[in-house]
Design a protein around this motif. Structure first.
Motif, short mmCIF file in Angstrom:
data_model
loop_
_atom_site.label_atom_id
_atom_site.label_comp_id
_atom_site.label_asym_id
_atom_site.label_seq_id
_atom_site.Cartn_x
_atom_site.Cartn_y
_atom_site.Cartn_z
N ARG A 1 12.75 -5.34 -9.84
CA ARG A 1 11.59 -5.53 -10.73
C ARG A 1 10.48 -6.36 -10.10
NH1 ARG A 1 11.83 -10.49 -13.33
NH2 ARG A 1 13.72 -11.70 -12.96
N HIS A 2 10.77 -7.08 -9.00
CA HIS A 2 9.76 -7.88 -8.33
C HIS A 2 8.91 -7.06 -7.37
CE1 HIS A 2 11.53 -11.54 -9.95
NE2 HIS A 2 12.73 -11.15 -9.50
N GLY A 3 9.25 -5.80 -7.16
CA GLY A 3 8.48 -4.94 -6.28
C GLY A 3 8.62 -5.38 -4.83
N SER A 46 3.27 5.83 -3.01
CA SER A 46 4.46 6.59 -3.40
C SER A 46 4.72 6.54 -4.89
CB SER A 46 5.69 6.05 -2.66
OG SER A 46 5.52 6.13 -1.26
N ASN A 47 4.14 5.56 -5.59
CA ASN A 47 4.37 5.40 -7.03
C ASN A 47 3.02 5.22 -7.72
OD1 ASN A 47 7.59 4.85 -7.17
ND2 ASN A 47 6.70 3.85 -5.38
N PRO A 48 2.18 6.28 -7.76
CA PRO A 48 0.82 6.10 -8.30
C PRO A 48 0.78 5.88 -9.81
CG PRO A 48 1.25 8.41 -7.82
CD PRO A 48 2.43 7.63 -7.31
N TYR A 49 1.86 6.19 -10.52
CA TYR A 49 1.82 6.11 -11.98
C TYR A 49 2.53 4.86 -12.52
CZ TYR A 49 0.48 10.94 -11.39
OH TYR A 49 -0.15 12.09 -11.01
N LEU A 50 3.06 4.02 -11.64
CA LEU A 50 3.69 2.79 -12.11
C LEU A 50 2.62 1.77 -12.46
CD1 LEU A 50 6.73 2.35 -9.71
CD2 LEU A 50 6.73 3.13 -12.06
N PRO A 51 2.84 0.93 -13.49
CA PRO A 51 1.83 -0.07 -13.88
C PRO A 51 1.66 -1.11 -12.78
CG PRO A 51 3.89 -0.43 -15.05
CD PRO A 51 4.04 0.86 -14.33
N THR A 52 0.41 -1.57 -12.60
CA THR A 52 0.10 -2.58 -11.59
C THR A 52 -0.36 -3.86 -12.26
OG1 THR A 52 -2.17 -1.79 -11.41
CG2 THR A 52 -0.55 -0.82 -9.93
N ARG A 53 -0.25 -4.95 -11.53
CA ARG A 53 -0.68 -6.24 -12.05
C ARG A 53 -1.29 -7.01 -10.89
NH1 ARG A 53 3.89 -9.93 -14.37
NH2 ARG A 53 4.37 -9.97 -12.14
N GLY A 97 10.71 0.22 -8.13
CA GLY A 97 10.39 1.57 -7.71
C GLY A 97 11.04 1.85 -6.37
N ARG A 98 10.52 2.82 -5.65
CA ARG A 98 11.09 3.16 -4.36
C ARG A 98 10.04 3.80 -3.48
NH1 ARG A 98 15.98 6.62 -5.84
NH2 ARG A 98 16.10 5.03 -7.49
N ASP A 106 0.83 -1.22 0.00
CA ASP A 106 0.00 0.00 0.00
C ASP A 106 0.86 1.26 0.00
OD1 ASP A 106 -2.19 -1.63 0.04
OD2 ASP A 106 -2.50 -1.51 2.22
N VAL A 107 1.93 1.26 0.83
CA VAL A 107 2.82 2.42 0.87
C VAL A 107 3.52 2.59 -0.47
CG1 VAL A 107 4.88 3.38 1.98
CG2 VAL A 107 3.16 2.21 3.35
N PHE A 108 3.90 1.48 -1.08
CA PHE A 108 4.59 1.53 -2.37
C PHE A 108 3.67 2.11 -3.44
CE2 PHE A 108 6.69 -1.09 -5.92
CZ PHE A 108 7.48 -0.02 -6.25
N GLN A 109 2.41 1.65 -3.46
CA GLN A 109 1.46 2.18 -4.45
C GLN A 109 1.19 3.67 -4.22
OE1 GLN A 109 -2.11 -0.09 -4.67
NE2 GLN A 109 -1.10 -2.01 -5.18
#
Length: 370
Positions: free
Chosen positions: A72-74, A42-49, A57-58, A37-40
């Motif tokens: 790349r594994h998030g 902080s990175n709202p524009y990265l593609p999700t799956r 990301g970071r 949740d924190v990662f999403q």
């Protein structure tokens, strides 16, 4: 056990860690779901799956703000903290093995009748009391109501008041957001208008600089023309003086000749100046003469009183007229008026140099051109 339980609280959900528990590079722990949740966030524009970020990301650790860089594994690339997961299991087993003490509802007792529970509500004095107080005590003449009905009524009123205050707070928060946005808009508009004002003043500066160069060049041109004429006249007077000095020197040498015969022979041969030559050498009638005041440049006087008054009246427009259109309409007229005022005194205050200088066409041309 209480201290251990505090150590097992996730800083995001503020509950006990939910497996799987991941450990960050800074050695702090998070639930994997909370980390995701924190990662999403902080990175709202990265593609999700599948509801989770699948690329690197970071984000920052919520405990120490240390930056966590993911591959790349998030968040699935973070290492699980099996030790913390085992401690959680052991803690839960220890907690379930102990019987939870029964919670007894504490009913307040009457202050006057210590053995009587408070079970009614005095409507007259707006206080809860007991039955004995109603029958024998201070509230025997008061109006009473069942405690449950008064509780339900007042609880409903309080909930309605809380809901109204929450709605009012939301409205106030909206007003605050609008005011903050208005502040940002005012700051932006102020910066834009100050930029426009500076541009307009820069145009005035450029216009004044151009006019100053033009008027200064006029003065320079007449200055150079007069200087060239005076220097040429000085050279002509110098040549005339040099010839006169040579004739004087020759005459002195002839006068100093002691022999009368030689003196007369020299005079006869014409090597010494005669009376006519001496008269011509002594005369400067053939040379131009500069009348007093020729060097004066006061006719280039200026008077910017009206222009200064106009500059002091510069201010913002009073109506909604387009400033650009108004300036385009008024610029030619203002330029002509300013030019006429600036050169209104550009007329000779002294007699023209042509009248001051005798028998010199060049001088007449120079003064007429100014």
């Amino acid at each position: 056990m209480d201290n251990l339980e505090k150590q097992l609280i996730c800083p995001i959900c503020l509950e006990m860690f939910t497996k799987p528990v991941v450990i960050l590079p800074c050695q702090h722990n998070l639930c994997r779901k909370c980390a995701n949740d924190v990662f999403q966030a902080s990175n709202p524009y990265l593609p999700t799956r599948g509801g989770s970020l699948s690329s690197g990301g970071r984000f920052r650790c919520p405990s120490c703000r240390h930056e966590v860089v993911l591959d790349r594994h998030g968040v699935y690339g973070l290492q699980r903290n099996l030790l913390v997961e085992n401690i959680i299991d052991m803690f839960k087993q220890g907690s379930t093995s102990k019987p939870e003490p029964e919670k007894k509802e504490e009913t307040p007792m009457c202050e006057v009748h210590a053995e009587e529970r408070i079970n009614i509500y005095c409507v007259t004095h707006c206080v809860p009391t007991c039955s004995m107080c109603k029958v024998f005590g201070a509230h025997k003449d008061c109006q009473v109501a069942p405690l449950a009905s008064v509780y339900q009524t007042q609880k409903t009123e309080l909930n309605d008041g809380i809901a109204m205050m929450v709605g009012n707070n939301d409205r106030i928060q909206g007003i605050i957001s609008q005011l903050e946005q208005a502040c940002l808009t005012i700051e932006e508009n102020g910066r834009r208008q100050k930029t426009l004002v500076c541009e307009k003043f820069d145009e005035l500066y450029n216009l004044l600089e151009e006019k100053k160069r033009s008027m200064s060049q006029k003065v320079t041109n007449e200055q150079e023309e007069k200087l060239n004429y005076i220097r040429g006249l000085t050279r002509r007077y110098g040549d005339h003086l040099e010839e006169s000095c040579k004739m004087v020197e020759t005459g002195i040498q002839t006068v100093e000749e002691p022999e009368m015969a030689v003196f007369l022979q020299v005079r006869k041969t014409g090597f010494t100046p005669g009376r006519t030559a001496i008269t011509e050498a002594s005369s400067t009638a053939h040379l131009d003469k500069v009348e007093p005041g020729y060097e004066n440049m006061d006719h280039f006087g200026v008077n910017f009183t009206n222009e200064c008054k106009a500059l002091r009246t510069i201010d913002f427009l009073d109506d909604d007229e387009d400033e650009e259109d108004e300036e385009d309409d008024d610029e030619p007229a203002n330029a002509d008026a300013a030019g006429s005022q600036a050169v209104a005194t550009d007329t000779p205050s002294q007699p023209a140099p042509s009248a001051q200088i005798s028998s010199l066409p060049s001088a007449s041309r120079s003064t007429s051109s100014t």
